[in-house]
Design a protein around this motif. Structure first.
Motif, PDB file in Angstrom:
ATOM      1  N   ALA A 121      87.666   3.406  31.053  1.00 37.85           N
ATOM      2  CA  ALA A 121      88.599   3.711  29.969  1.00 37.85           C
ATOM      3  C   ALA A 121      89.994   4.057  30.479  1.00 37.85           C
ATOM      4  O   ALA A 121      90.955   4.065  29.709  1.00 37.85           O
ATOM      5  CB  ALA A 121      88.044   4.859  29.131  1.00 37.85           C
ATOM      6  N   SER A 122      90.115   4.350  31.766  1.00 35.41           N
ATOM      7  CA  SER A 122      91.413   4.755  32.301  1.00 35.41           C
ATOM      8  C   SER A 122      92.135   3.636  33.052  1.00 35.41           C
ATOM      9  O   SER A 122      93.280   3.807  33.468  1.00 35.41           O
ATOM     10  CB  SER A 122      91.231   5.935  33.266  1.00 35.41           C
ATOM     11  OG  SER A 122      90.674   5.490  34.492  1.00 35.41           O
TER      12      SER A 122
ATOM     13  N   TYR B 245     104.412   4.728  39.205  1.00 34.13           N
ATOM     14  CA  TYR B 245     103.852   6.085  39.162  1.00 34.13           C
ATOM     15  C   TYR B 245     102.510   6.125  39.884  1.00 34.13           C
ATOM     16  O   TYR B 245     101.772   5.138  39.864  1.00 34.13           O
ATOM     17  CB  TYR B 245     103.664   6.545  37.705  1.00 34.13           C
ATOM     18  CG  TYR B 245     104.960   6.590  36.941  1.00 34.13           C
ATOM     19  CD1 TYR B 245     105.865   7.630  37.170  1.00 34.13           C
ATOM     20  CD2 TYR B 245     105.304   5.592  36.037  1.00 34.13           C
ATOM     21  CE1 TYR B 245     107.070   7.666  36.501  1.00 34.13           C
ATOM     22  CE2 TYR B 245     106.521   5.625  35.363  1.00 34.13           C
ATOM     23  CZ  TYR B 245     107.396   6.662  35.600  1.00 34.13           C
ATOM     24  OH  TYR B 245     108.589   6.704  34.948  1.00 34.13           O
ATOM     25  N   SER B 246     102.204   7.263  40.468  1.00 35.94           N
ATOM     26  CA  SER B 246     100.931   7.352  41.189  1.00 35.94           C
ATOM     27  C   SER B 246      99.768   7.602  40.244  1.00 35.94           C
ATOM     28  O   SER B 246      98.630   7.277  40.577  1.00 35.94           O
ATOM     29  CB  SER B 246     101.000   8.436  42.262  1.00 35.94           C
ATOM     30  OG  SER B 246     101.261   9.689  41.675  1.00 35.94           O
ATOM     31  N   ALA B 247     100.026   8.185  39.071  1.00 33.37           N
ATOM     32  CA  ALA B 247      98.929   8.467  38.141  1.00 33.37           C
ATOM     33  C   ALA B 247      99.471   8.755  36.742  1.00 33.37           C
ATOM     34  O   ALA B 247     100.673   8.954  36.544  1.00 33.37           O
ATOM     35  CB  ALA B 247      98.130   9.672  38.632  1.00 33.37           C
ATOM     36  N   VAL B 248      98.537   8.790  35.789  1.00 37.93           N
ATOM     37  CA  VAL B 248      98.859   9.162  34.404  1.00 37.93           C
ATOM     38  C   VAL B 248      98.415  10.611  34.201  1.00 37.93           C
ATOM     39  O   VAL B 248      97.298  10.972  34.546  1.00 37.93           O
ATOM     40  CB  VAL B 248      98.088   8.269  33.399  1.00 37.93           C
ATOM     41  CG1 VAL B 248      98.363   8.711  31.958  1.00 37.93           C
ATOM     42  CG2 VAL B 248      98.440   6.805  33.596  1.00 37.93           C
TER      43      VAL B 248
ATOM     44  N   TYR C 207      98.472  19.603  24.703  1.00 40.90           N
ATOM     45  CA  TYR C 207      98.234  20.312  25.966  1.00 40.90           C
ATOM     46  C   TYR C 207      97.987  19.330  27.109  1.00 40.90           C
ATOM     47  O   TYR C 207      97.541  18.208  26.879  1.00 40.90           O
ATOM     48  CB  TYR C 207      96.999  21.212  25.831  1.00 40.90           C
ATOM     49  CG  TYR C 207      97.066  22.155  24.662  1.00 40.90           C
ATOM     50  CD1 TYR C 207      97.921  23.255  24.696  1.00 40.90           C
ATOM     51  CD2 TYR C 207      96.296  21.938  23.521  1.00 40.90           C
ATOM     52  CE1 TYR C 207      97.998  24.124  23.613  1.00 40.90           C
ATOM     53  CE2 TYR C 207      96.367  22.799  22.440  1.00 40.90           C
ATOM     54  CZ  TYR C 207      97.218  23.894  22.485  1.00 40.90           C
ATOM     55  OH  TYR C 207      97.291  24.731  21.426  1.00 40.90           O
ATOM     56  N   LEU C 208      98.235  19.815  28.330  1.00 46.25           N
ATOM     57  CA  LEU C 208      97.961  18.987  29.505  1.00 46.25           C
ATOM     58  C   LEU C 208      96.456  18.950  29.742  1.00 46.25           C
ATOM     59  O   LEU C 208      95.767  19.950  29.550  1.00 46.25           O
ATOM     60  CB  LEU C 208      98.655  19.561  30.742  1.00 46.25           C
ATOM     61  CG  LEU C 208     100.161  19.786  30.613  1.00 46.25           C
ATOM     62  CD1 LEU C 208     100.712  20.307  31.942  1.00 46.25           C
ATOM     63  CD2 LEU C 208     100.877  18.497  30.222  1.00 46.25           C
ATOM     64  N   ASP C 209      95.979  17.799  30.179  1.00 44.04           N
ATOM     65  CA  ASP C 209      94.545  17.654  30.419  1.00 44.04           C
ATOM     66  C   ASP C 209      94.295  17.384  31.900  1.00 44.04           C
ATOM     67  O   ASP C 209      94.187  18.301  32.682  1.00 44.04           O
ATOM     68  CB  ASP C 209      93.983  16.544  29.521  1.00 44.04           C
ATOM     69  CG  ASP C 209      92.745  16.991  28.765  1.00 44.04           C
ATOM     70  OD1 ASP C 209      92.244  18.070  29.053  1.00 44.04           O
ATOM     71  OD2 ASP C 209      92.270  16.236  27.888  1.00 44.04           O
ATOM     72  N   GLU C 210      94.256  16.112  32.282  1.00 48.39           N
ATOM     73  CA  GLU C 210      93.969  15.759  33.680  1.00 48.39           C
ATOM     74  C   GLU C 210      94.928  14.712  34.167  1.00 48.39           C
ATOM     75  O   GLU C 210      95.599  14.026  33.394  1.00 48.39           O
ATOM     76  CB  GLU C 210      92.571  15.157  33.779  1.00 48.39           C
ATOM     77  CG  GLU C 210      91.517  16.130  34.083  1.00 48.39           C
ATOM     78  CD  GLU C 210      90.270  15.447  34.587  1.00 48.39           C
ATOM     79  OE1 GLU C 210      89.995  15.527  35.786  1.00 48.39           O
ATOM     80  OE2 GLU C 210      89.553  14.832  33.765  1.00 48.39           O
ATOM     81  N   CYS C 211      94.921  14.542  35.452  1.00 50.72           N
ATOM     82  CA  CYS C 211      95.823  13.610  36.088  1.00 50.72           C
ATOM     83  C   CYS C 211      95.008  12.426  36.603  1.00 50.72           C
ATOM     84  O   CYS C 211      94.643  12.398  37.776  1.00 50.72           O
ATOM     85  CB  CYS C 211      96.509  14.362  37.216  1.00 50.72           C
ATOM     86  SG  CYS C 211      97.996  13.605  37.733  1.00 50.72           S
ATOM     87  N   GLY C 212      94.691  11.482  35.729  1.00 48.44           N
ATOM     88  CA  GLY C 212      93.841  10.352  36.114  1.00 48.44           C
ATOM     89  C   GLY C 212      92.514  10.877  36.632  1.00 48.44           C
ATOM     90  O   GLY C 212      91.845  11.662  35.970  1.00 48.44           O
TER      91      GLY C 212
END
Ligand SMILES: *Cc1c(COP(=O)(O)O)cnc(C)c1O
Length: 342
Positions: free
Chosen positions: A191-192, A204-207, A217-222
């Motif tokens: 899904a990512s 970019y290195s990640a989402v 709110y912030l969740d996770e970085c990939g």
């Protein structure tokens, strides 16, 4: 006999080793541990893992220290987490002792692939469990295969420990609010991929994902947890849709040991204006510092590192965790499992 690999030029990818270790769950019980030198598995084309995604995995590392000893970092935590993942998607949990025994055995059997101390490389351990019953009806498998494979991997930061830019993209969620984000399920990665590839194409290195319910709110970085340093405190998102990272948990403990307060709580997007340092954390990189966060939907740029250097607290935590993993510093929390005689 040591391996002929060029330890300092290893990347993060599949490399064949001598053996993998397998165990089947059939007829309501786990069988004998099997040692295999085959890189393939023979499976039914109707297996549940292929059709309905009954697949979970883990990732951990073993390191050779200056003292020659091999240390596996927080083996018990990964053993526990894969059992949680199994319960989450109705798979058979691998007993903790079986998990540990198989990981240790796989490391021992492939000892010649453990990179030497000082190379910056390590032995990555990838346990994997899949549903194997042939069925087309949608219900959980009754047979499972648990495999442990290992491979030497290079230092995550080839160009050194440098901050990178990450982005916010609201078009995709990797998981649902009460979905499978809490578990290490292959489907979350599927899904990512679309968002991740787009981010990479844009440099970019990640989402950095926002919470899928409110996007507030912030969740996770990939595939990594997110943490930040604000006013001398270590802050990291509390969320129902992120994976409890063993690295994040370890960094929190090290922060507390250093007298840095830790807050696990909702972090609003706007708070990015006020943070002093940020990083993504996980087994692969330990901590990957963030330079800037670009919100692709609003055009806003959050400049985290003004001079493009990793922040002092992130650097300190990173060095400390690496030192514990390598045995350079005392393992006061008993995180390492030492494998003797290899
Ligand atoms: C594996 C993983 C992490 C990192 O966990 P560690 O235990 O620190 O390696 C973070 N987020 C996701 C989604 C993961 O799959």
């Amino acid at each position: 006999m040591t391996s002929q690999l060029d330890w300092s030029n290893l990347g993060f990818g599949y490399i064949p080793t001598d053996y993998n270790v397998r165990c089947w769950y059939r007829n309501g019980q786990w069988g004998e541990i099997e040692v295999s030198s085959s890189e393939t598995i023979n499976m039914h084309m109707a297996a549940t893992s292929l059709h309905y995604g009954q697949e979970i995995f883990e990732g951990l590392k073993a390191f050779r220290g200056k003292d020659g000893k091999v240390r596996i970092f927080r083996l018990d935590q990964n053993a526990e987490r894969i059992r949680e993942s199994a319960r989450g998607i109705k798979m058979e949990p691998v007993p903790e002792e079986l998990f540990k025994q198989m990981v240790v055995k796989c490391v021992e059997l492939n000892a010649r692939f453990i990179p030497p101390y000082g190379s910056g490389a390590s032995l990555y351990i990838r346990p994997l469990e899949i549903g194997m019953t042939a069925q087309i009806g949608v219900h959980p498998s009754s047979e499972y295969l648990f495999i442990v494979m290992v491979m030497p991997v290079g230092p995550y930061f080839k160009e050194g420990f440098r901050p990178t830019n990450i982005c916010i993209m609201r078009e995709f969620d990797r998981v649902a609010p009460k979905g499978t984000g809490r578990w290490k399920v292959g489907g979350n990665y599927a899904a990512s991929l679309e968002a991740g590839e787009r981010a990479h194409e844009l440099g970019y290195s990640a989402v950095l994902y926002l919470d899928p319910r409110e996007k507030k709110y912030l969740d996770e970085c990939g595939p990594a947890n997110f943490f930040a340093i604000r006013d001398g405190k270590y802050i990291t998102p509390a969320s129902e849709s992120i994976l409890p990272s063993v690295t994040n948990n370890s960094l929190q403990q090290l922060a507390r040991d250093m007298g840095i307060p830790v807050e696990c709580r909702h972090i609003e997007l706007d708070e990015l204006e006020h943070i002093d340092e940020a990083g993504a954390c996980g087994t692969a990189a330990v901590a990957s510092p963030v330079a800037q966060i670009h919100d692709l939907d609003t055009g806003k740029h959050y400049i985290i590192s003004k001079d493009g250097e990793p922040g002092p607290i992130t650097t300190k935590l990173y060095n400390k965790l690496r030192a514990v993993q390598l045995g350079d510093e005392e393992d006061v929390h008993g995180w390492n499992t030492i494998v003797e005689g290899i």
